[in-house]
Write a protein that holds these residues in place. Structure first.
Motif, mmCIF file in Angstrom:
data_model
loop_
_atom_site.group_PDB
_atom_site.id
_atom_site.type_symbol
_atom_site.label_atom_id
_atom_site.label_comp_id
_atom_site.label_asym_id
_atom_site.label_seq_id
_atom_site.Cartn_x
_atom_site.Cartn_y
_atom_site.Cartn_z
ATOM 1 N N CYS A 127 0.888 -1.162 0.000
ATOM 2 C CA CYS A 127 0.000 0.000 0.000
ATOM 3 C C CYS A 127 0.928 1.214 0.000
ATOM 4 O O CYS A 127 1.619 1.456 -0.971
ATOM 5 C CB CYS A 127 -0.940 -0.017 1.195
ATOM 6 S SG CYS A 127 -2.127 1.357 1.188
ATOM 7 N N GLU A 128 1.003 1.962 1.105
ATOM 8 C CA GLU A 128 1.986 3.039 1.198
ATOM 9 C C GLU A 128 3.392 2.470 1.293
ATOM 10 O O GLU A 128 4.366 3.098 0.886
ATOM 11 C CB GLU A 128 1.671 3.937 2.395
ATOM 12 C CG GLU A 128 0.407 4.759 2.224
ATOM 13 C CD GLU A 128 0.205 5.734 3.370
ATOM 14 O OE1 GLU A 128 1.160 5.929 4.159
ATOM 15 O OE2 GLU A 128 -0.887 6.307 3.470
ATOM 16 N N ASN A 129 3.514 1.303 1.892
ATOM 17 C CA ASN A 129 4.764 0.554 1.904
ATOM 18 C C ASN A 129 4.407 -0.899 1.690
ATOM 19 O O ASN A 129 3.252 -1.214 1.392
ATOM 20 C CB ASN A 129 5.543 0.783 3.212
ATOM 21 C CG ASN A 129 4.637 0.698 4.428
ATOM 22 O OD1 ASN A 129 4.096 -0.354 4.735
ATOM 23 N ND2 ASN A 129 4.455 1.819 5.125
ATOM 24 N N SER A 130 5.352 -1.794 1.809
ATOM 25 C CA SER A 130 5.078 -3.199 1.511
ATOM 26 C C SER A 130 5.614 -4.103 2.598
ATOM 27 O O SER A 130 6.504 -3.726 3.375
ATOM 28 C CB SER A 130 5.677 -3.598 0.158
ATOM 29 O OG SER A 130 7.086 -3.498 0.191
ATOM 30 N N VAL A 131 5.075 -5.336 2.649
ATOM 31 C CA VAL A 131 5.505 -6.335 3.626
ATOM 32 C C VAL A 131 5.475 -7.693 2.950
ATOM 33 O O VAL A 131 4.620 -7.963 2.105
ATOM 34 C CB VAL A 131 4.595 -6.302 4.877
ATOM 35 C CG1 VAL A 131 3.168 -6.689 4.535
ATOM 36 C CG2 VAL A 131 5.147 -7.181 5.983
ATOM 37 N N ARG A 132 6.424 -8.534 3.306
ATOM 38 C CA ARG A 132 6.516 -9.876 2.728
ATOM 39 C C ARG A 132 5.592 -10.815 3.501
ATOM 40 O O ARG A 132 5.597 -10.849 4.726
ATOM 41 C CB ARG A 132 7.965 -10.366 2.822
ATOM 42 C CG ARG A 132 8.212 -11.749 2.212
ATOM 43 C CD ARG A 132 8.530 -11.636 0.752
ATOM 44 N NE ARG A 132 8.916 -12.940 0.202
ATOM 45 C CZ ARG A 132 10.164 -13.362 0.135
ATOM 46 N NH1 ARG A 132 11.153 -12.598 0.586
ATOM 47 N NH2 ARG A 132 10.442 -14.540 -0.397
ATOM 48 N N LEU A 133 4.804 -11.607 2.788
ATOM 49 C CA LEU A 133 3.888 -12.553 3.400
ATOM 50 C C LEU A 133 4.490 -13.953 3.407
ATOM 51 O O LEU A 133 5.281 -14.305 2.535
ATOM 52 C CB LEU A 133 2.556 -12.591 2.651
ATOM 53 C CG LEU A 133 1.772 -11.292 2.530
ATOM 54 C CD1 LEU A 133 0.456 -11.548 1.803
ATOM 55 C CD2 LEU A 133 1.524 -10.653 3.889
ATOM 56 N N SER A 134 4.086 -14.747 4.381
ATOM 57 C CA SER A 134 4.411 -16.171 4.333
ATOM 58 C C SER A 134 3.524 -16.824 3.276
ATOM 59 O O SER A 134 2.591 -16.212 2.748
ATOM 60 C CB SER A 134 4.164 -16.832 5.693
ATOM 61 O OG SER A 134 2.774 -16.925 5.949
ATOM 62 N N VAL A 135 3.806 -18.074 2.947
ATOM 63 C CA VAL A 135 3.024 -18.767 1.920
ATOM 64 C C VAL A 135 1.552 -18.841 2.310
ATOM 65 O O VAL A 135 0.660 -18.547 1.502
ATOM 66 C CB VAL A 135 3.586 -20.178 1.665
ATOM 67 C CG1 VAL A 135 2.644 -20.972 0.775
ATOM 68 C CG2 VAL A 135 4.960 -20.096 1.005
#
Length: 220
Positions: A143-151
């Motif tokens: 969104c404004e920044n990003s985050v890594r998701l688990s599977v």
């Protein structure tokens, strides 16, 4: 993919982190069982590498509490002991595999890769909903920044984004996301919804996943 690494020997922890990161994994290092539980309560991982002998709370105790919370993340136990009782205790507590110290780094990587093999039938397309974007190639939620998701987080968010404006029942989610884990329950769904809501807040999105295990869940 995301790995939670629990090893109380700082030098070994540092080396293992470097090896896993070189292999393409995102790693959160911790040094005792209490930290393991604190991390697993607020974030989702694709694998936990868990040393048995740790201060404050050992690996067996931490693993038992993880499984009691119905968290099904694959766990690779590390032990400096070769006695069969330790291996049996780890497997009985819910470990998926074990590795006895000293071990070759290549074997560690092979076992972690085996535990984190993922399904291949993901949609190759990036998805969007209101102010958020889900990137299939990187498993990032942005969104404004990003985050890594688990599977599992990715699979669940993908499911919600493919069912926009519809409530999705817990049974349907379990069948679609956890079809290969028969021990998964409604509490598992609720936990992962909470993970995703934290991630949506972290990226400053106005969207949230509403609903409950009775009426179903919906991305709003």
């Amino acid at each position: 993919m995301k790995v939670l690494l629990a090893e109380d020997t700082k030098d070994l922890n540092k080396v293992l982190c470097a090896v896993l990161e070189h292999g393409g994994f995102t790693v959160d290092p911790v040094f005792d069982g209490v930290e393991v539980l604190e991390h697993i309560e607020r974030d989702s991982y694709d694998c936990i590498v868990l040393d048995i002998m740790m201060p404050r709370k050992d690996g067996i105790e931490a693993l038992k509490e993880i499984r009691e919370k119905n968290i099904l993340t694959p766990v690779l136990m590390l032990t400096a002991k070769s006695e069969i009782d330790d291996r049996v205790a780890g497997l009985d507590a819910g470990a998926d595999d074990y590795l006895t110290k000293p071990f070759a780094m290549k074997e560690l990587m092979a076992r972690v890769r085996a535990l984190t093999r993922r399904k291949t039938e993901y949609s190759g397309k990036d998805l969007s909903f209101k102010d958020i974007r889900l990137h299939a190639g990187t498993f990032e939620l942005a969104c404004e920044n990003s985050v890594r998701l688990s599977v599992k987080e990715f699979e669940l968010m993908q499911l919600f984004m493919l069912n926009q404006n519809h409530f999705v029942t817990s049974d349907y989610i379990l069948n679609q996301v956890w079809s290969r884990e028969p021990d998964a329950q409604t509490d598992t769904v609720r936990l992962y919804v909470s993970y995703l809501n934290r991630k949506l807040k972290a990226i400053a999105s106005d969207s949230q996943i509403g609903g409950d295990s009775v009426s179903g869940f919906q991305l709003e």
